[in-house]
Design a protein around this motif. Structure first.
Motif, mmCIF file in Angstrom:
data_model
loop_
_atom_site.group_PDB
_atom_site.id
_atom_site.type_symbol
_atom_site.label_atom_id
_atom_site.label_comp_id
_atom_site.label_asym_id
_atom_site.label_seq_id
_atom_site.Cartn_x
_atom_site.Cartn_y
_atom_site.Cartn_z
ATOM 1 N N GLU A 185 0.832 -1.209 0.000
ATOM 2 C CA GLU A 185 0.000 0.000 0.000
ATOM 3 C C GLU A 185 0.864 1.256 0.000
ATOM 4 O O GLU A 185 0.552 2.247 -0.673
ATOM 5 C CB GLU A 185 -0.926 -0.005 1.208
ATOM 6 C CG GLU A 185 -2.007 -1.090 1.145
ATOM 7 C CD GLU A 185 -2.784 -1.219 2.444
ATOM 8 O OE1 GLU A 185 -2.353 -0.589 3.449
ATOM 9 O OE2 GLU A 185 -3.796 -1.946 2.472
ATOM 10 N N GLN A 186 1.956 1.223 0.751
ATOM 11 C CA GLN A 186 2.872 2.362 0.755
ATOM 12 C C GLN A 186 3.511 2.551 -0.614
ATOM 13 O O GLN A 186 3.692 3.687 -1.073
ATOM 14 C CB GLN A 186 3.940 2.156 1.828
ATOM 15 C CG GLN A 186 3.406 2.268 3.246
ATOM 16 C CD GLN A 186 4.423 1.863 4.300
ATOM 17 O OE1 GLN A 186 5.256 0.978 4.060
ATOM 18 N NE2 GLN A 186 4.365 2.482 5.463
ATOM 19 N N ALA A 189 1.025 4.198 -2.798
ATOM 20 C CA ALA A 189 0.825 5.599 -2.412
ATOM 21 C C ALA A 189 1.996 6.466 -2.877
ATOM 22 O O ALA A 189 1.795 7.593 -3.346
ATOM 23 C CB ALA A 189 0.653 5.693 -0.900
ATOM 24 N N ALA A 193 1.950 9.591 -5.458
ATOM 25 C CA ALA A 193 2.493 10.887 -5.050
ATOM 26 C C ALA A 193 3.541 11.377 -6.039
ATOM 27 O O ALA A 193 3.589 12.568 -6.378
ATOM 28 C CB ALA A 193 3.085 10.784 -3.649
ATOM 29 N N ALA A 280 5.064 14.544 10.498
ATOM 30 C CA ALA A 280 4.086 13.454 10.480
ATOM 31 C C ALA A 280 4.053 12.733 11.827
ATOM 32 O O ALA A 280 2.978 12.403 12.339
ATOM 33 C CB ALA A 280 4.410 12.471 9.350
ATOM 34 N N CYS A 418 0.333 4.875 5.635
ATOM 35 C CA CYS A 418 0.168 5.690 4.421
ATOM 36 C C CYS A 418 -0.269 7.108 4.753
ATOM 37 O O CYS A 418 -0.953 7.762 3.954
ATOM 38 C CB CYS A 418 -0.831 5.027 3.478
ATOM 39 S SG CYS A 418 -0.230 3.494 2.736
ATOM 40 N N THR A 419 0.111 7.604 5.924
ATOM 41 C CA THR A 419 -0.196 8.982 6.284
ATOM 42 C C THR A 419 0.270 9.919 5.182
ATOM 43 O O THR A 419 1.409 9.830 4.712
ATOM 44 C CB THR A 419 0.507 9.349 7.613
ATOM 45 O OG1 THR A 419 0.138 8.403 8.614
ATOM 46 C CG2 THR A 419 0.112 10.748 8.059
ATOM 47 N N SER A 420 -0.588 10.825 4.755
ATOM 48 C CA SER A 420 -0.317 11.643 3.572
ATOM 49 C C SER A 420 0.951 12.478 3.708
ATOM 50 O O SER A 420 1.757 12.564 2.767
ATOM 51 C CB SER A 420 -1.515 12.552 3.280
ATOM 52 O OG SER A 420 -1.779 13.409 4.377
ATOM 53 N N THR A 421 1.167 13.101 4.865
ATOM 54 C CA THR A 421 2.377 13.914 5.058
ATOM 55 C C THR A 421 3.628 13.068 4.919
ATOM 56 O O THR A 421 4.622 13.485 4.310
ATOM 57 C CB THR A 421 2.354 14.576 6.448
ATOM 58 O OG1 THR A 421 1.153 15.336 6.590
ATOM 59 C CG2 THR A 421 3.548 15.501 6.629
ATOM 60 N N ILE A 423 3.954 10.068 3.287
ATOM 61 C CA ILE A 423 4.111 9.593 1.910
ATOM 62 C C ILE A 423 4.611 10.711 1.002
ATOM 63 O O ILE A 423 5.512 10.502 0.164
ATOM 64 C CB ILE A 423 2.774 9.030 1.379
ATOM 65 C CG1 ILE A 423 2.380 7.761 2.151
ATOM 66 C CG2 ILE A 423 2.869 8.742 -0.120
ATOM 67 C CD1 ILE A 423 3.348 6.602 2.007
ATOM 68 N N THR A 424 4.073 11.903 1.172
ATOM 69 C CA THR A 424 4.507 13.041 0.358
ATOM 70 C C THR A 424 5.985 13.335 0.586
ATOM 71 O O THR A 424 6.731 13.629 -0.356
ATOM 72 C CB THR A 424 3.674 14.289 0.687
ATOM 73 O OG1 THR A 424 2.301 14.034 0.378
ATOM 74 C CG2 THR A 424 4.148 15.494 -0.117
#
Length: 486
Positions: A185-186, A189, A193, A280, A418-421, A423-424
């Motif tokens: 999943e990561q 993601a 990104a 994060a 997979c926290t958005s911050t 992963i970004t």
């Protein structure tokens, strides 16, 4: 005890920058099993970071090598520490234009990202072979050189004897590790990104001890004809036993393949100090603190995976320094947000009859309870995915121990997943690392070639067999394995 075999590339690094300043480094050499692992840069605590020697000058000058040791000029020693390096084989360390030329400019650019992780058994049937793979790694159990031939038999013995207890742990969390699913999943993601940032890339997953193994990921990278590769270990802090072990595998694979030896590669060896990661972590901690009746009274309990003390003291592993700096940066970010909680750091998951980094998590939990700490927030700081050590060891064993010791309010910060911050920030790290990609050299160092001398090997086997027989049958060794390993 002699340091473990670690024929990983002596890295050359490119500073990617960070938003904080580090104190001036002290330079010393790391030697692991006869190989010099560059220069270790030790920083004053608490903002300490120890990484492999770097060079980010654009002068195109080569870094001098003497008997396998990486020699830096005074100016290079003063250069800021970095977190991304271009791999180069032991024995050849050049910089800039002197590196092997990458693929032709006319080749269609295909960017690849290789995520490296530990791996985990997906079923109870997988537990014993997974444990064998783990303990057969010389970067996990470091035997003296004369005893190296015992690595696999010892791994087989330990894995068979530990499997029943380990199966109970995996059964308690659903019958297997969720690590592969989360890592996949990561990967998806990060791919999304990167695409959103205008950098399309194929993202691959390579596990160290279970499927999909690193070798499988590399095979797919070759099939896809990737032209530039960024290697991203999913370990925030560098350790010989995690990132180092995975890089050793990569070094071996690349050294035996003509295509891979010409592939431009950049390796992000640690990223615990990146602003996105720190923010994060602070986000998750802040959210959990607010769930307590009195957030200001909560003790923040950072629990990191431990490593043997010998890794740090004898082999120059930078893990402890990097972990302490990581905690410092997270707490600084929390203070900016108005959280002034007390905190502590301890190490979990020790195995075997050797001394591990202290303090130990289980012992500290008892001490905190006895001192009257009533509210505790556990933070699994060295893990970015949920697995056996968060879901069973922390959530079950340590929680029970804490409550039994007097803690009344228990909380646990989830892994980043997979926290958005997060992963970004990893996507940004990949983009920043890509320009530094250079081809890997394939020559072996003198010390590495010496390991293949038939006469020397026969002598080691003979004396090693005698010593091993004496040690393995000694009462002291039997007692140690009974108490600490089994």
């Amino acid at each position: 005890m002699e340091a473990a075999t670690f024929p990983a590339a002596h890295p050359q690094m490119r500073f990617l920058g960070s938003n904080h300043k580090l104190s001036r480094p002290q330079v010393r050499s790391i030697s692991v099993s006869g190989h010099s692992y560059g220069e270790l840069l030790d920083f004053d605590k608490p903002t300490s970071q120890a990484v492999v020697a770097l060079s980010s000058s654009s002068s195109g000058k080569s870094i001098a090598i003497s008997r396998g040791s990486l020699l830096l000029s005074p100016a290079q020693k003063r250069h800021p520490v970095g977190q991304t390096f271009c791999a180069a084989s032991a024995g050849e360390y050049t910089y800039g234009e002197s590196l092997i030329e990458s693929h032709s400019d006319t080749t269609e650019d295909r960017v690849g990202v290789l995520l490296l992780n530990l791996g985990g058994p997906e079923t109870l049937h997988d537990v014993q072979p997974f444990l064998f793979n783990l303990f057969a790694d010389p970067d996990i159990i470091r035997l003296p050189r004369l005893f190296r031939f015992l690595q696999r038999p010892l791994a087989q013995l330990i894995s068979v004897l530990r499997a029943p207890k380990s199966k109970e742990g995996y059964a308690a969390i659903g019958g297997g590790s969720p690590l592969r699913k989360i890592t996949d999943e990561q990967a998806d993601a990060i791919k999304m990104a990167l695409k959103a940032k205008g950098m399309p890339a194929n993202v691959y997953v390579g596990m160290r001890y279970w499927y999909p193994f690193t070798e499988e990921a590399i095979h797919q990278i070759k099939r896809d004809r990737i032209t530039r590769l960024v290697v991203l270990p999913l370990y925030p802090q560098f350790s010989i036993s995690t990132t180092g072990s995975s890089l050793r595998v990569l070094q071996n694979i690349f050294s035996e393949d003509a295509y891979l030896s010409r592939l431009p590669v950049s390796i992000i060896q640690s990223w615990y100090q990146r602003e996105g990661y720190i923010k994060a972590m602070a986000d998750l901690i802040g959210e959990e603190l607010k769930k307590f009746p009195k957030p200001e009274e909560v003790m923040i309990f950072f629990s990191a995976h431990g490593v043997p003390v010998s890794y740090v003291e004898d082999a120059g592993d930078p893990y402890k320094d990097q972990m302490e700096e990581c905690i410092y940066l997270i707490m600084q970010e929390l203070k900016v947000r108005g959280f002034n909680n007390d905190h502590t750091l301890a190490y979990q998951s020790r195995v075997g009859p050797v001394q591990w980094l202290k303090p130990y998590t289980d012992e500290v939990l008892v001490e905190l309870g006895q001192k009257g700490v009533k509210s505790l927030l556990a933070v699994p700081v060295s893990f970015v995915s949920e697995h056996i050590e968060t879901l069973e060891e922390i959530d079950m064993e340590y929680k029970h121990l804490a409550l039994e010791s007097g803690v009344e309010n228990w909380g646990r910060v989830p892994a980043l997943g997979c926290t958005s911050t997060f992963i970004t920030d990893l996507a940004d790290a990949v983009i920043e690392a890509l320009p530094s990609a250079k081809a890997i050299s394939t020559s072996k160092s003198t010390s590495e070639e010496a390991d293949y001398d038939p006469l020397s090997y026969a002598i080691k086997m003979f004396f090693g067999s005698i010593l091993a027989f004496v040690l393995l049958l000694s009462p002291k060794m039997v007692h140690a394995f009974r108490n600490h390993v089994f």
